[in-house]
Design an enzyme around this catalytic site. Structure first.
Site, PDB file in Angstrom:
ATOM      1  CB  SER A   8      -0.908   0.013   1.233  1.00 13.49           C
ATOM      2  OG  SER A   8      -1.552   1.267   1.361  1.00 13.49           O
ATOM      3  CG  HIS A  31      -4.055  -1.454  -1.762  1.00 18.39           C
ATOM      4  ND1 HIS A  31      -5.105  -2.243  -2.198  1.00 18.39           N
ATOM      5  CD2 HIS A  31      -4.569  -0.659  -0.795  1.00 18.39           C
ATOM      6  CE1 HIS A  31      -6.194  -1.944  -1.514  1.00 18.39           C
ATOM      7  NE2 HIS A  31      -5.888  -0.989  -0.654  1.00 18.39           N
ATOM      8  CG  ASP A  33      -5.289   2.710   0.772  1.00 21.06           C
ATOM      9  OD1 ASP A  33      -6.243   1.927   0.662  1.00 21.06           O
ATOM     10  OD2 ASP A  33      -4.200   2.393   1.291  1.00 21.06           O
ATOM     11  CG  MET A  35      -8.408   7.482   2.033  1.00 22.39           C
ATOM     12  SD  MET A  35      -7.630   7.491   3.668  1.00 22.39           S
ATOM     13  CE  MET A  35      -6.668   5.980   3.575  1.00 22.39           C
ATOM     14  CG  HIS A  64      -9.532   0.380  -0.748  1.00 25.70           C
ATOM     15  ND1 HIS A  64      -9.052   0.134   0.524  1.00 25.70           N
ATOM     16  CD2 HIS A  64     -10.888   0.413  -0.631  1.00 25.70           C
ATOM     17  CE1 HIS A  64     -10.069   0.032   1.362  1.00 25.70           C
ATOM     18  NE2 HIS A  64     -11.179   0.214   0.689  1.00 25.70           N
ATOM     19  CG  MET A  66     -11.413   3.568   1.719  1.00 31.01           C
ATOM     20  SD  MET A  66     -10.037   3.475   2.891  1.00 31.01           S
ATOM     21  CE  MET A  66      -8.664   3.526   1.731  1.00 31.01           C
ATOM     22  CG  MET A 135     -12.071  -2.374   4.787  1.00 32.73           C
ATOM     23  SD  MET A 135     -10.449  -1.972   4.069  1.00 32.73           S
ATOM     24  CE  MET A 135      -9.711  -0.976   5.376  1.00 32.73           C
ATOM     25  CG  ASP A 173      -6.399  -2.536   3.135  1.00 32.63           C
ATOM     26  OD1 ASP A 173      -5.391  -2.343   3.844  1.00 32.63           O
ATOM     27  OD2 ASP A 173      -6.893  -1.664   2.398  1.00 32.63           O
ATOM     28  N   GLY A 174      -5.431  -4.060   6.250  1.00 30.93           N
ATOM     29  CA  GLY A 174      -5.411  -3.423   7.556  1.00 30.93           C
ATOM     30  C   GLY A 174      -4.641  -4.220   8.589  1.00 30.93           C
ATOM     31  N   GLY A 195       1.028  -2.326   4.253  1.00 28.37           N
ATOM     32  CA  GLY A 195       1.582  -0.986   4.159  1.00 28.37           C
ATOM     33  C   GLY A 195       2.914  -0.867   4.858  1.00 28.37           C
TER      34      GLY A 195
END
Length: 228
Positions: A8, A31, A33, A35, A64, A66, A135, A173-174, A195
């Protein structure tokens, strides 16, 4: 089952994104992200940066989203060069139509679920998707601790995929790290977003290889994979 490791860039150095994209040689996807400071309380990047990354990176992009109103914005990320686009089911107004539009533009369509969102109400949507993202932290910030209480949901999702005989990926993910990836793999995940477990290391490419080895070893003996 093929293990996929997706570093990530949320944990990368944003001032050196092109170099950071090249630093994870051997990764399956990069990946990204996205946002919007509305769906989640953070703001990252958008279509122009994805376009630049797609030109600079040899690794395909896994975006991804969000964001609010993915029905409007998600297709643009395929056009920008993303090979896979994930929308949150909590934000989508017409998820089947959206998944079909993403696929029609040449991307892989994926549905993400926040920790409190159950998978069962969306069982009938699975055939429209290429991947489901569970998630394992609350979306919005990197560096959070892995939520073990998500492991049963990963198992239930894998069971639904098997029930319908679908050839789809199950991503987590997370908080994915060397300490947690085996639990995720045993539960049914085969695509892992990492990440800080990658970009926080001195050698990100070596970190990718180490994570892959841990997940592969676990999946080789996992009950769900042996029955696949």
């Amino acid at each position: 089952m093929a293990v996929q490791i997706n570093p990530s860039i949320l944990s990368a150095d944003f001032s050196r994104l092109a170099e950071e994209a090249q630093a994870v040689e051997g990764a399956d996807w990069l990946h990204v992200d996205v946002m919007d400071n509305h769906f989640v309380p953070n703001l990252t990047l958008g279509v122009p940066v994805v376009e630049s990354l797609a030109r600079a990176a040899d690794t395909p992009l896994d975006c991804h989203l969000m964001i609010e109103d993915p029905d409007r914005w998600a297709p643009a990320y395929v056009e920008a060069g993303a090979g896979s686009v994930t929308f949150h089911i909590e934000a989508a107004h017409a998820p089947v139509r959206l998944a079909r539009e993403i696929r029609a533009k040449g991307g892989r369509a994926s549905m993400a679920l926040k920790p409190a969102t159950p998978i069962e109400p969306y069982e009938d949507l699975l055939s429209e998707l290429d991947m489901v993202l569970i998630m394992t932290v609350e979306p919005g910030f990197g560096g959070q601790a892995f939520l073990d209480i998500m492991l049963p949901k990963i198992r239930r999702t894998r069971e639904l995929i098997a029930k319908h005989g679908l050839e789809m990926w199950l991503q987590v993910d997370g908080g994915v790290s060397a300490d947690t990836i085996e639990r995720c793999a045993e539960a049914g995940a085969d695509v892992f977003v990492a990440g800080s477990a990658v970009y926080g290391k001195d050698d990100p490419a070596a970190a990718v290889r180490a994570l892959r080895a841990r997940a592969q070893e676990t999946i080789a003996s996992a009950a769900w994979a042996c029955n696949h």
